[in-house]
Design a protein around this motif. Structure first.
Motif, PDB file in Angstrom:
ATOM      1  N   ARG A 119      -2.413  26.978 -29.841  1.00 31.85           N
ATOM      2  CA  ARG A 119      -2.567  25.627 -29.277  1.00 31.85           C
ATOM      3  C   ARG A 119      -3.981  25.123 -29.530  1.00 31.85           C
ATOM      4  N   ASP A 120      -4.770  25.883 -30.249  1.00 32.43           N
ATOM      5  CA  ASP A 120      -6.182  25.587 -30.498  1.00 32.43           C
ATOM      6  C   ASP A 120      -6.323  24.691 -31.730  1.00 32.43           C
ATOM      7  N   LYS A 121      -6.392  23.386 -31.501  1.00 33.27           N
ATOM      8  CA  LYS A 121      -6.468  22.416 -32.601  1.00 33.27           C
ATOM      9  C   LYS A 121      -7.737  22.598 -33.425  1.00 33.27           C
ATOM     10  N   LEU A 122      -8.846  22.928 -32.794  1.00 29.82           N
ATOM     11  CA  LEU A 122     -10.083  23.151 -33.553  1.00 29.82           C
ATOM     12  C   LEU A 122      -9.921  24.334 -34.509  1.00 29.82           C
ATOM     13  N   LEU A 123      -9.255  25.379 -34.061  1.00 29.59           N
ATOM     14  CA  LEU A 123      -9.013  26.530 -34.917  1.00 29.59           C
ATOM     15  C   LEU A 123      -8.127  26.139 -36.091  1.00 29.59           C
ATOM     16  N   VAL A 124      -7.031  25.450 -35.816  1.00 32.38           N
ATOM     17  CA  VAL A 124      -6.109  25.038 -36.873  1.00 32.38           C
ATOM     18  C   VAL A 124      -6.818  24.147 -37.885  1.00 32.38           C
ATOM     19  N   ASP A 125      -7.524  23.145 -37.388  1.00 32.97           N
ATOM     20  CA  ASP A 125      -8.233  22.236 -38.294  1.00 32.97           C
ATOM     21  C   ASP A 125      -9.290  22.973 -39.110  1.00 32.97           C
ATOM     22  N   GLY A 126     -10.015  23.877 -38.469  1.00 36.39           N
ATOM     23  CA  GLY A 126     -11.051  24.634 -39.163  1.00 36.39           C
ATOM     24  C   GLY A 126     -10.488  25.557 -40.223  1.00 36.39           C
ATOM     25  N   LEU A 127      -9.404  26.256 -39.904  1.00 39.04           N
ATOM     26  CA  LEU A 127      -8.783  27.149 -40.881  1.00 39.04           C
ATOM     27  C   LEU A 127      -8.198  26.364 -42.051  1.00 39.04           C
ATOM     28  N   ARG A 128      -7.538  25.275 -41.744  1.00 41.39           N
ATOM     29  CA  ARG A 128      -6.951  24.458 -42.815  1.00 41.39           C
ATOM     30  C   ARG A 128      -8.036  23.872 -43.716  1.00 41.39           C
ATOM     31  N   ALA A 129      -9.165  23.491 -43.130  1.00 46.46           N
ATOM     32  CA  ALA A 129     -10.285  22.980 -43.927  1.00 46.46           C
ATOM     33  C   ALA A 129     -10.830  24.045 -44.874  1.00 46.46           C
ATOM     34  N   ARG A 130     -10.680  25.306 -44.515  1.00 48.25           N
ATOM     35  CA  ARG A 130     -11.118  26.419 -45.367  1.00 48.25           C
ATOM     36  C   ARG A 130     -10.018  26.856 -46.340  1.00 48.25           C
ATOM     37  N   GLY A 131      -8.887  26.156 -46.335  1.00 48.54           N
ATOM     38  CA  GLY A 131      -7.811  26.463 -47.261  1.00 48.54           C
ATOM     39  C   GLY A 131      -6.772  27.433 -46.729  1.00 48.54           C
ATOM     40  N   TYR A 132      -6.928  27.876 -45.481  1.00 52.55           N
ATOM     41  CA  TYR A 132      -5.938  28.773 -44.889  1.00 52.55           C
ATOM     42  C   TYR A 132      -4.904  27.921 -44.159  1.00 52.55           C
ATOM     43  N   THR A 133      -3.676  27.937 -44.655  1.00 55.98           N
ATOM     44  CA  THR A 133      -2.658  27.034 -44.113  1.00 55.98           C
ATOM     45  C   THR A 133      -1.543  27.738 -43.357  1.00 55.98           C
ATOM     46  N   ASN A 134      -1.595  29.052 -43.266  1.00 50.97           N
ATOM     47  CA  ASN A 134      -0.528  29.785 -42.580  1.00 50.97           C
ATOM     48  C   ASN A 134      -0.821  29.852 -41.078  1.00 50.97           C
TER      49      ASN A 134
END
Length: 144
Positions: A119-134
């Motif tokens: 539920r951590d939107k900052l984590l999701v956004d940060g990981l996706r910005a680094r190219g990790y989409t899973n």
């Protein structure tokens, strides 16, 4: 070679916090319908925030305990020592500037090659910005 169990998701503490506090049936269905794992680090986080969870829950004490027991019956808690150092290192590199406390969750997701559900939107956004989409926000899963 030892075959890895098939999990659908690794969840983090944020998902469990929300579930335990809300007492909503759709959360319970999440644990019944999917094969879910989490590292044992989650136990420390739950213990650290147990007073807040118990204070904020919308369920009476007896129903809360029953609800929590049903959830934990359907979660596989993996001891941290079973998570490969290689995946810890990879997860740390991805999480270190976002939230290092999420390293164990991501390492387990990497090891089992399954999405991290949070539920951590900052984590999701940060990981996706680094190219990790899973990685999936719980709200995204519920809206599918």
């Amino acid at each position: 070679m030892v075959q890895q169990p098939a999990y659908d998701f690794v969840i983090d503490a944020n998902v469990l916090f929300s579930c335990l506090i809300s007492g909503r049936k759709d959360y319970l269905n999440l644990f019944v319908n999917y094969n879910i794992a989490t590292p044992d680090f989650v136990v420390d986080e739950l213990r650290e925030h147990q007073d807040v969870i118990l204070k904020k829950t919308r369920l009476p004490a007896d129903r809360f305990h029953e609800f929590a027991a049903r959830i934990f019956k359907d979660i596989t808690i993996i001891p941290n020592f079973l998570i490969s150092t290689q995946y810890y290192f990879q997860a740390f590199l991805l999480c270190r500037d976002i939230d290092p406390d999420d390293t164990s969750y991501l390492a387990l997701a990497l090891q089992y090659d399954v999405p991290l559900l949070t539920r951590d939107k900052l984590l999701v956004d940060g990981l996706r910005a680094r190219g990790y989409t899973n990685v999936i926000l719980l709200d995204e899963l519920f809206s599918q």
